[in-house]
Motif scaffolding. Sequence first.
Motif, PDB file in Angstrom:
ATOM      1  N   UNK A   1      -4.409   1.139   1.701  1.00  0.00           N
ATOM      2  CA  UNK A   1      -4.117   2.490   1.801  1.00  0.00           C
ATOM      3  C   UNK A   1      -5.672   3.195   1.724  1.00  0.00           C
ATOM      4  N   UNK A  56      -4.531  -3.441  -2.409  1.00  0.00           N
ATOM      5  CA  UNK A  56      -3.002  -2.592  -2.116  1.00  0.00           C
ATOM      6  C   UNK A  56      -4.282  -0.743  -1.544  1.00  0.00           C
ATOM      7  N   UNK A  66       0.859  -1.298  -0.275  1.00  0.00           N
ATOM      8  CA  UNK A  66      -0.201  -0.145  -0.282  1.00  0.00           C
ATOM      9  C   UNK A  66       1.441   1.299  -0.191  1.00  0.00           C
ATOM     10  N   UNK A  67       0.953   1.995  -1.311  1.00  0.00           N
ATOM     11  CA  UNK A  67       0.938   3.210  -1.374  1.00  0.00           C
ATOM     12  C   UNK A  67       1.703   4.348   0.150  1.00  0.00           C
ATOM     13  N   UNK A  68       0.412   4.446   0.650  1.00  0.00           N
ATOM     14  CA  UNK A  68       0.788   5.520   1.756  1.00  0.00           C
ATOM     15  C   UNK A  68       1.399   4.836   2.883  1.00  0.00           C
ATOM     16  N   UNK A  69       1.223   3.467   3.043  1.00  0.00           N
ATOM     17  CA  UNK A  69       2.408   3.220   3.888  1.00  0.00           C
ATOM     18  C   UNK A  69       3.685   2.735   4.340  1.00  0.00           C
ATOM     19  N   UNK A  70       4.294   2.921   2.612  1.00  0.00           N
ATOM     20  CA  UNK A  70       5.746   3.211   2.618  1.00  0.00           C
ATOM     21  C   UNK A  70       6.147   4.545   2.370  1.00  0.00           C
ATOM     22  N   UNK A 107       0.130   1.465  11.992  1.00  0.00           N
ATOM     23  CA  UNK A 107       0.758   1.726  11.340  1.00  0.00           C
ATOM     24  C   UNK A 107       1.245   3.110  11.454  1.00  0.00           C
TER      25      UNK A 107
END
Lengths: 298, 325
Positions: free
Chosen positions: B263, B259, A137-141, B281
């Motif tokens: 998000x 994914x 997931x883009x937001x995590x990275x 997170x």
Amino acid sequence: MVEITRAGGDVPVATPRWRLVARRFLRHRLATASLVVFLLLVLLAFVGGALWHYSYDVYTPDNSHPPSLEHPFGTDATGYDLLAQVLRGTQRSVEIALFVAAVSGVFGSVWGAVAGLHGGKVDTLMMRVADLVLIFPAIAVAAVLANNVGASSQGWLLIGLVLAALTWPYVARLVRGLVLSLREREFIAAARTFGAGSWRIIFRHVLPNALGTIIVAVTIIVAVAILAETALSFIGFGVRPPDTSLGLLISQNQTAVATRPWLFYFPGLFIVLIALSVNFIGDGLRDAFDNTRSRSRR
Amino acid sequence: MLAYVLRRLLHAVPIVLVGSFITFVMVSASGDPLGDLKAKQPPVPRAVLDAEAHRMRLDQPVLERYWHWLTGIPRGDWGPSVKKIDIGAEIWPRLWVSARLVTLAVLLALALALVVGVVSAVKRYSAVDYAFTAIGFLLLSMPAFWLAILLKQQAIDLNQATGSTLVYTVGEASIPPPTGFWPTVADVLGHLVLPTIVLAMTAFPPWSRFVRSSMIEVQESDYVRLARAKGIKRRKVLVRHALRTALVPLTTVVALDLAVLFSGAVVTETVFQWRGMGSFLLSAVRDKDIYAVMAWLLLVSVIVVVFNLVADLLYAVLDRRVRLG
């Protein structure tokens, strides 16, 4: 670069391709209007922000004023003029989005073109790498990578780089798919026969022909990047104070939605306006570049 | 079929491993987990810092740390936490909380995409089609968190106007939870309403566009025309012949978007103050809690990879022309 359009059947008439695309785009009224809106917003953010008599980082004596002539978008509890802040936020958000689109557009195109043209093991490996990026997931990275940026003045560049690192695979996949069909065409074989190297073929023959697809993809990425940047700033890992962005403004003002709604609605409205106009521009470009659509049908 | 599944699983394992290694290096390099401790005033004694560094395995090289972490997971050891939480015990209930949100949102978004896509394709270039297109573009351009706050405020206003809690706006369940099985289910579903709507609303527009364009394509194909020519009813042709074919590629599109949905869930959960994967997170990243972040990334990436695998298999089951190999 020219496109051959057949007039009457056997007499080839060359029309400059760009003029053709521009003409088709301008016929798409919604897209044209969106382009005007987008350019006006950008102009307002970059020029208007400098001209406006309040600055985004200077307190005014007015706290929590509703919109008025003095403060068209009102002020927040600490006395910041919201119009100045929204203009500054728009500027930051647009800068980041354009930067993301440029970087991921260039990188993704070259990556996809190289993979598609080489085929075989190289292609498989390169596309696996692209797929790898998409399983997270883009937001995590982005949150992890951007966590150390802090409030440095160059922070927005790093956020742009992070978002570009997460969006290029979309461009790469598109371009690769296109290149797979392009590389079977005669002109590529002809270029090879004349001894052109891979890089020359990629830059002189493949990418120019894929340009329409790339431009459309990059336009969509501008919209995606605006939303990603605002989301990142909203959860606290994007642009930080004293700098500001549209997402950060909403994050700071989310509790004010009931009591001072202007603080919440104006920044959001700007995000929607920017993303919506960019999406419509992308839609118009898609139609304008689409050669398969016969013009008589429209 | 079984051989194909096994081979695909074998392909998926290195992807997850390489992905976990890259993210492990990335997360390890992203900050000093002991930064807060070192900045404490008055300063923490050297011995305490060293002990903490040892506990967090910071005295090992990255490769060794990765190996240590990876081999611990099958034993249920997710690694040490800066905040001294038990990562494994903390993350599973939260995954369950977020998984039910994402699952319900996918189902709702699929239903919306099918209805909107099919209606738009059948009534192409009508007012309904244009209205759906406009709504789709609007939702596509709207930040999830903005929509979430907007809906939350509407719900709060509604609750205040009626003087009762019609729609829950905070948390993933009531505290303390109601007693009994059915009241608990009702309570959880009630808390799911708003976040699910937000997530589905932001996810479905590209899917419905996809359904629309593949329905249009299929409708113009020869076999659909033939079915119509044989006198089969329009509705039946639409469902049995056109929709079935159009649905198959949608499975891949949805799996690829998973994914992105996670998000969206992070942001949505933040607005509704859920104790799900989102807040796990965010606090892990904020605390530079390396192993907690890694647990999150590993779990979510495995879920995404597995569902992409399932989508591929489903593709093969739904479309007999696809040869497994």
